[in-house]
Design a protein around this motif. Structure first.
Motif, PDB file in Angstrom:
ATOM      1  N   GLU A  98      12.074  34.699  15.926  1.00 52.41           N
ATOM      2  CA  GLU A  98      12.843  35.737  17.097  1.00 52.41           C
ATOM      3  C   GLU A  98      12.030  35.550  18.367  1.00 52.41           C
ATOM      4  OE1 GLU A  98      14.072  40.138  17.788  1.00 52.41           O
ATOM      5  OE2 GLU A  98      12.746  39.854  16.174  1.00 52.41           O
ATOM      6  N   PHE A  99      12.842  35.032  19.412  1.00 54.30           N
ATOM      7  CA  PHE A  99      12.312  35.096  20.625  1.00 54.30           C
ATOM      8  C   PHE A  99      11.848  36.276  21.213  1.00 54.30           C
ATOM      9  CE2 PHE A  99      15.792  31.588  20.990  1.00 54.30           C
ATOM     10  CZ  PHE A  99      14.831  30.571  20.611  1.00 54.30           C
ATOM     11  N   LYS A 100      10.809  36.262  21.808  1.00 53.15           N
ATOM     12  CA  LYS A 100      10.031  37.577  22.411  1.00 53.15           C
ATOM     13  C   LYS A 100       9.300  37.110  23.777  1.00 53.15           C
ATOM     14  CE  LYS A 100      10.324  40.258  18.602  1.00 53.15           C
ATOM     15  NZ  LYS A 100      10.717  41.769  18.585  1.00 53.15           N
ATOM     16  N   GLY A 101       9.195  38.150  24.617  1.00 57.77           N
ATOM     17  CA  GLY A 101       8.397  38.043  25.659  1.00 57.77           C
ATOM     18  C   GLY A 101       9.265  36.984  26.890  1.00 57.77           C
ATOM     19  N   GLU A 102       8.256  36.655  27.685  1.00 53.75           N
ATOM     20  CA  GLU A 102       8.868  35.695  29.019  1.00 53.75           C
ATOM     21  C   GLU A 102       9.059  34.360  28.603  1.00 53.75           C
ATOM     22  OE1 GLU A 102       7.529  36.087  32.977  1.00 53.75           O
ATOM     23  OE2 GLU A 102       6.992  38.263  32.543  1.00 53.75           O
ATOM     24  N   ALA A 103      10.040  33.590  28.856  1.00 53.21           N
ATOM     25  CA  ALA A 103      10.300  32.450  28.776  1.00 53.21           C
ATOM     26  C   ALA A 103       9.695  31.566  29.922  1.00 53.21           C
ATOM     27  CB  ALA A 103      11.779  31.839  28.432  1.00 53.21           C
ATOM     28  N   LYS A 104       9.484  30.405  29.823  1.00 52.47           N
ATOM     29  CA  LYS A 104       8.693  29.814  31.119  1.00 52.47           C
ATOM     30  C   LYS A 104       9.346  28.464  31.251  1.00 52.47           C
ATOM     31  CE  LYS A 104       4.360  31.588  30.307  1.00 52.47           C
ATOM     32  NZ  LYS A 104       3.258  31.391  29.479  1.00 52.47           N
ATOM     33  N   GLN A 105       9.890  27.682  32.346  1.00 48.74           N
ATOM     34  CA  GLN A 105      10.516  26.401  32.485  1.00 48.74           C
ATOM     35  C   GLN A 105       9.176  25.589  32.552  1.00 48.74           C
ATOM     36  OE1 GLN A 105      13.481  25.657  32.329  1.00 48.74           O
ATOM     37  NE2 GLN A 105      13.981  27.529  31.671  1.00 48.74           N
ATOM     38  N   MET A 106       9.186  24.347  31.697  1.00 49.40           N
ATOM     39  CA  MET A 106       8.194  23.480  32.074  1.00 49.40           C
ATOM     40  C   MET A 106       9.021  22.138  32.062  1.00 49.40           C
ATOM     41  SD  MET A 106       5.179  25.213  31.378  1.00 49.40           S
ATOM     42  CE  MET A 106       4.084  24.222  30.729  1.00 49.40           C
ATOM     43  N   GLY A 107       8.817  21.526  32.957  1.00 44.93           N
ATOM     44  CA  GLY A 107       9.716  20.436  33.469  1.00 44.93           C
ATOM     45  C   GLY A 107      10.975  20.629  33.093  1.00 44.93           C
ATOM     46  N   GLY A 108      11.559  19.670  32.144  1.00 42.32           N
ATOM     47  CA  GLY A 108      13.041  19.977  31.858  1.00 42.32           C
ATOM     48  C   GLY A 108      13.360  20.981  30.422  1.00 42.32           C
ATOM     49  N   ALA A 109      12.028  21.379  30.000  1.00 39.76           N
ATOM     50  CA  ALA A 109      12.184  22.103  28.564  1.00 39.76           C
ATOM     51  C   ALA A 109      11.812  23.739  29.010  1.00 39.76           C
ATOM     52  CB  ALA A 109      11.096  21.778  27.641  1.00 39.76           C
ATOM     53  N   THR A 110      12.064  24.374  28.112  1.00 40.03           N
ATOM     54  CA  THR A 110      11.434  25.780  28.128  1.00 40.03           C
ATOM     55  C   THR A 110      10.714  26.250  26.960  1.00 40.03           C
ATOM     56  OG1 THR A 110      13.826  26.450  29.140  1.00 40.03           O
ATOM     57  CG2 THR A 110      12.578  28.247  28.165  1.00 40.03           C
ATOM     58  N   VAL A 111       9.804  26.966  27.360  1.00 38.45           N
ATOM     59  CA  VAL A 111       8.648  27.243  26.458  1.00 38.45           C
ATOM     60  C   VAL A 111       8.865  28.834  25.922  1.00 38.45           C
ATOM     61  CG1 VAL A 111       6.206  27.844  25.849  1.00 38.45           C
ATOM     62  CG2 VAL A 111       6.883  25.709  27.193  1.00 38.45           C
ATOM     63  N   VAL A 112       9.008  29.323  24.817  1.00 38.30           N
ATOM     64  CA  VAL A 112       9.665  30.794  24.574  1.00 38.30           C
ATOM     65  C   VAL A 112       8.743  31.299  23.649  1.00 38.30           C
ATOM     66  CG1 VAL A 112      11.626  31.972  23.831  1.00 38.30           C
ATOM     67  CG2 VAL A 112      11.949  29.830  24.918  1.00 38.30           C
ATOM     68  N   PRO A 113       8.000  32.290  23.847  1.00 37.48           N
ATOM     69  CA  PRO A 113       7.383  32.909  22.830  1.00 37.48           C
ATOM     70  C   PRO A 113       8.111  33.475  21.727  1.00 37.48           C
ATOM     71  CG  PRO A 113       6.865  33.787  25.061  1.00 37.48           C
ATOM     72  CD  PRO A 113       7.942  33.072  25.056  1.00 37.48           C
ATOM     73  N   ALA A 114       7.486  33.295  20.358  1.00 39.87           N
ATOM     74  CA  ALA A 114       8.455  33.804  19.336  1.00 39.87           C
ATOM     75  C   ALA A 114       7.644  34.323  18.213  1.00 39.87           C
ATOM     76  CB  ALA A 114       9.277  32.636  18.811  1.00 39.87           C
ATOM     77  N   GLU A 115       8.351  35.241  17.426  1.00 42.14           N
ATOM     78  CA  GLU A 115       7.284  35.775  16.298  1.00 42.14           C
ATOM     79  C   GLU A 115       8.225  35.154  15.021  1.00 42.14           C
ATOM     80  OE1 GLU A 115       6.936  40.031  16.312  1.00 42.14           O
ATOM     81  OE2 GLU A 115       5.754  39.996  18.141  1.00 42.14           O
ATOM     82  N   CYS A 116       7.627  34.354  14.327  1.00 46.89           N
ATOM     83  CA  CYS A 116       8.075  33.761  13.113  1.00 46.89           C
ATOM     84  C   CYS A 116       7.853  34.404  11.839  1.00 46.89           C
ATOM     85  CB  CYS A 116       7.620  32.239  13.008  1.00 46.89           C
ATOM     86  SG  CYS A 116       8.216  31.670  14.561  1.00 46.89           S
ATOM     87  N   HIS A 117       8.805  34.621  10.952  1.00 47.21           N
ATOM     88  CA  HIS A 117       8.670  35.359   9.645  1.00 47.21           C
ATOM     89  C   HIS A 117       8.979  34.420   8.383  1.00 47.21           C
ATOM     90  CE1 HIS A 117      10.223  37.989   6.562  1.00 47.21           C
ATOM     91  NE2 HIS A 117       9.393  38.764   6.578  1.00 47.21           N
ATOM     92  N   GLU A 118       8.275  34.081   7.557  1.00 45.46           N
ATOM     93  CA  GLU A 118       8.509  33.555   6.581  1.00 45.46           C
ATOM     94  C   GLU A 118       8.955  34.126   5.326  1.00 45.46           C
ATOM     95  OE1 GLU A 118       6.041  30.179   3.661  1.00 45.46           O
ATOM     96  OE2 GLU A 118       5.081  30.886   5.516  1.00 45.46           O
ATOM     97  N   GLU A 119      10.070  33.520   4.989  1.00 50.14           N
ATOM     98  CA  GLU A 119      10.674  34.235   3.700  1.00 50.14           C
ATOM     99  C   GLU A 119       9.570  34.631   2.629  1.00 50.14           C
ATOM    100  OE1 GLU A 119      14.202  33.531   0.252  1.00 50.14           O
ATOM    101  OE2 GLU A 119      14.219  32.187   1.923  1.00 50.14           O
TER     102      GLU A 119
END
Length: 124
Positions: free
Chosen positions: A66-87
């Motif tokens: 799940e995307f969380k927090g602030e996303a940042k543009q890095m060149g042509g990409a976007t870095v997005v903080p996420a919290e991952c949950h494994e089944e």
């Protein structure tokens, strides 16, 4: 769950601004055939593997980031903080996912070099 476990576990199935920034760049659903089926119906087809990217996060057959927090543009990409949950696990693991536009879709990259994609736009 130890950090790094999710990408390591999924490595075998890996394919070669403001808080709402992910929603701004991910303007629909992107996935493989099974992921797009999940996006359209809300139900799994029973496939062992699928990938779905939308404004909320990344869903696979075995995990959800799940995307969380602030996303940042890095060149042509976007870095997005996420919290991952494994089944099968209650804990979440924080990651910074990189969403890179790729031939009309996106490639999702983890800090350890694991990449999913390109994941193409689902047909409506």
């Amino acid at each position: 769950m130890r950090p790094g476990r999710l990408p390591a576990l999924l490595f075998g199935i890996a394919l070669a601004g403001p808080a709402g920034a992910a929603a701004d760049i991910v303007d629909g659903s992107y996935g493989d055939t099974e992921g797009c089926h999940y996006a359209a119906t809300g139900e799994s087809s029973g496939a062992d593997f699928f990938f779905l990217l939308n404004k909320d996060g990344v869903t696979t057959a075995a995990s959800y980031c799940e995307f969380k927090g602030e996303a940042k543009q890095m060149g042509g990409a976007t870095v997005v903080p996420a919290e991952c949950h494994e089944e099968g696990y209650e804990e979440t693991t924080p990651y910074e996912l990189t969403l890179t536009p790729d031939n009309g879709g996106y490639t999702i990259s983890f800090p350890d070099g694991t990449r999913w994609g390109p994941i193409m736009r689902c047909k409506k």
